[in-house]
Design a protein around this motif. Structure first.
Motif, PDB file in Angstrom:
ATOM      1  N   ASN A 234       0.823  -1.209   0.000  1.00 41.73           N
ATOM      2  CA  ASN A 234       0.000   0.000   0.000  1.00 41.73           C
ATOM      3  C   ASN A 234       0.861   1.265   0.000  1.00 41.73           C
ATOM      4  O   ASN A 234       0.534   2.248  -0.657  1.00 41.73           O
ATOM      5  CB  ASN A 234      -0.943  -0.001   1.204  1.00 41.73           C
ATOM      6  N   ASN A 235       1.974   1.199   0.736  1.00 43.16           N
ATOM      7  CA  ASN A 235       2.839   2.374   0.811  1.00 43.16           C
ATOM      8  C   ASN A 235       3.600   2.611  -0.493  1.00 43.16           C
ATOM      9  O   ASN A 235       4.069   3.710  -0.762  1.00 43.16           O
ATOM     10  CB  ASN A 235       3.819   2.267   1.983  1.00 43.16           C
ATOM     11  N   LYS A 236       3.725   1.553  -1.314  1.00 44.08           N
ATOM     12  CA  LYS A 236       4.430   1.711  -2.580  1.00 44.08           C
ATOM     13  C   LYS A 236       3.518   2.263  -3.677  1.00 44.08           C
ATOM     14  O   LYS A 236       3.974   2.949  -4.583  1.00 44.08           O
ATOM     15  CB  LYS A 236       4.996   0.361  -3.037  1.00 44.08           C
ATOM     16  N   ASN A 237       2.232   1.944  -3.579  1.00 43.99           N
ATOM     17  CA  ASN A 237       1.327   2.245  -4.678  1.00 43.99           C
ATOM     18  C   ASN A 237       0.360   3.394  -4.411  1.00 43.99           C
ATOM     19  O   ASN A 237      -0.385   3.779  -5.304  1.00 43.99           O
ATOM     20  CB  ASN A 237       0.506   0.992  -5.032  1.00 43.99           C
ATOM     21  N   ASN A 238       0.335   3.902  -3.176  1.00 48.84           N
ATOM     22  CA  ASN A 238      -0.609   4.967  -2.862  1.00 48.84           C
ATOM     23  C   ASN A 238      -0.181   6.267  -3.541  1.00 48.84           C
ATOM     24  O   ASN A 238       0.868   6.837  -3.216  1.00 48.84           O
ATOM     25  CB  ASN A 238      -0.703   5.162  -1.350  1.00 48.84           C
ATOM     26  N   GLN A 239      -0.990   6.738  -4.469  1.00 47.34           N
ATOM     27  CA  GLN A 239      -0.615   7.883  -5.277  1.00 47.34           C
ATOM     28  C   GLN A 239      -0.544   9.170  -4.461  1.00 47.34           C
ATOM     29  O   GLN A 239       0.326  10.023  -4.695  1.00 47.34           O
ATOM     30  CB  GLN A 239      -1.606   8.053  -6.429  1.00 47.34           C
TER      31      GLN A 239
END
Length: 555
Positions: free
Chosen positions: A345-350
């Protein structure tokens, strides 16, 4: 030979080399004082009169020198008579054997350092160490010659750095050999490169005494290099001319390891680690570096985009990949059950990625010295107004859209307050504005707060921030006094009391401000006693300022 006061050097196969307290040490205790094997002014000061080329002593400018004083009067700068054009403080520094050996090579090293993108002060300091080793080999072998140079690690991790100095040496050697083949025999490429590496790993920067922490010199010290690094140090070093003193700033128990810091402690973990990896060839694993909040400093922390509770922050843990040799940040929320901590989630949260991108843009903007260059003193309101308005508008935009999403101790906030404190102080002088001065004071207050929260122990950073906070308040004090005196003159002319002017209230404000100034200078002075001792320039000046402000407030 006893190296330290109440401490000893220990070398173990599993732990390596470290310094351990042999007795209880208290803040303000002096651990040791030592002269450098060699020192040199930094590149910006090499051809200037400010600091002696040999001992780095601050020199009185020639403008202050009277016509009756000879050019070689100690304390007044004069140029080398052998031809290198460097400035010295005394005949002893200018005529020493080491300088006579290095003198004819200096201009060549400086010129070729620029050509090969090498630091001229590093190349010249290495030259000086090599030359001094020729005349003081026993001292070299008993001190700095014992220090690790980590050349093999530089070749492995940063070969391009070493290649630059290798090419520099090759060209200097060819020139010297063509001019004097006998003189070239004193050069040894392997020795020179080993010294360059050792200087990068083991040298210490000296700072100016002007409360601005300006780096002015580089010194090659033995004892100081024996202390290991921590971003939670319990000692503090200062350098006066070519002498370094290491003093205790935290309580240290018997048997506890003694640490120094090799980096700017106001920087976030990722930046400190980059510097340590590049210049010292290691990654720090102290408690501050391994805690995502940096032991509750929150220097890189962002308000969590999922948690409604504003006390939860997303912070980075810095990890080093041995295979790729790259440092990376792994972000997580302080609340373990937060949605942000779910896998990927922390990698993909825009939204989060946009914040990181905006922070990077802010760094680029705030570190642009061309935008924030100080205007010439003769420039007035008409010249400055068109230049500063776009900058201020941009800063307000950043504060609203970016900084508001960061913890109040975030490094971006510190840079923001540093820039605006100086800008508004400058504007207050140009526009003769009470309001600009008030805004400057608020930013200086925030600087002092953040610096104290981040450093957490007596240091030059805290001392300097307190000094500037008191200094700018003195300007405000003068404005209040002038305002009061003008009101009194106005009342005397009118020969009647103007009820809209409250002189008693102004007197009360003046008294309270005097008390604040005195208290702030006193805080800086008390820390200076711990960091520098009684008789260093900054301590003496702060003591005088404490007495001055205390005298004023009592009258």
């Amino acid at each position: 030979m006893e190296l330290f006061n109440k401490a000893k050097l220990i070398e173990e196969s599993d732990k390596g080399r470290y310094v351990e307290a042999t007795d209880i040490l208290k803040p303000g205790d002096s651990l040791f004082s030592e002269n450098s094997f060699a020192s040199i002014p930094l590149e910006n000061f090499l051809y200037k009169k400010d600091y002696c080329f040999n001992c780095c002593k601050y020199q009185i400018s020639t403008e202050q020198q009277t016509s009756e004083q000879p050019k070689s009067t100690p304390g007044f700068p004069f140029q080398c008579k052998y031809g290198c054009n460097m400035w010295f403080c005394s005949n002893e520094c200018a005529d020493g054997m080491v300088h006579q050996l290095e003198c004819s090579f200096i201009s060549k090293f400086v010129e070729l350092s620029l050509k090969h993108d090498c630091d001229a002060s590093i190349s010249l300091l290495a030259l000086r160490v090599v030359m001094k080793n020729k005349v003081a080999s026993e001292v070299f072998e008993q001190t700095v010659g014992k220090l690790t140079n980590q050349k093999s690690i530089f070749i492995q991790n940063n070969k391009s750095f070493l290649d630059k100095y290798s090419k520099l040496f090759d060209q200097v050697y060819l020139i010297v050999k063509s001019e004097n083949s006998e003189l070239s025999s004193i050069f040894n490429k392997e020795e020179y490169l080993e010294v360059v590496c050792s200087i990068f790993v083991n040298s210490f920067a000296g700072l100016s005494n002007n409360f601005n922490r300006t780096p002015i010199s580089n010194g090659y010290f033995y004892k100081a290099a024996l202390l290991n690094h921590s971003c939670e140090p319990n000692t503090f070093f200062s350098i006066q001319n070519s002498t370094l003193e290491m003093r205790v700033v935290k309580d240290i128990n018997k048997g506890e390891q003694i640490f120094d810091s090799y980096v700017d402690l106001l920087l976030p973990t990722i930046e400190r680690q980059k510097i340590l990896l590049k210049s010292k060839n290691f990654v720090c694993d102290c408690s501050r570096c391994t805690d995502i909040t940096e032991n509750s400093r929150f220097v890189s922390s962002i308000h969590c985009i999922f948690c409604k509770d504003e006390t939860n922050y997303i912070s980075p843990k810095v990890k080093y990949d041995d295979k790729t040799k790259i440092l990376k940040q792994v972000w997580s929320c302080s609340k373990l059950t937060c949605q942000f901590n779910k896998k990927n989630n922390n990698k993909n949260n825009q939204e989060f990625l946009n914040i990181l991108s905006d922070v990077a843009k802010f760094y680029d903007f705030i570190n642009n010295d061309l935008l924030f260059k100080e205007e010439k003193k003769e420039e007035g309101e008409e010249q400055i107004q068109p230049m500063v308005e776009p900058i201020l508008n941009r800063l307000v935009e950043y504060e609203t859209n970016i900084l508001s999403k960061l913890h109040e101790n975030h490094h971006c906030w510190l840079l923001y307050h540093l820039r605006l404190s100086k800008l508004f102080e400058r504007f207050s002088a140009v526009f003769n504005s009470f309001d600009y001065l008030s805004q400057s004071i608020q930013h200086y207050k925030e600087i002092a707060r953040i610096v104290e929260c981040v450093i957490k122990s007596p240091s030059s950073e805290i001392i300097d921030s307190y000094y500037h906070l008191a200094r700018v308040n003195e300007k405000y004090l003068l404005s209040l006094i002038n305002q009061r005196n003008n009101h009194i003159k106005q009342l005397e002319k009118q020969k009647q009391r103007d009820t809209t002017i409250d002189i008693d209230s102004l007197n009360k404000d003046i008294k309270n401000l005097l008390k604040f100034i005195n208290t702030t200078y006193k805080k800086a002075y008390e820390m200076a006693l711990i960091c520098y001792g009684n008789f260093k320039p900054k301590t003496l000046l702060l003591n005088a300022l404490v007495e001055k402000s205390n005298f004023s407030s009592s009258n």
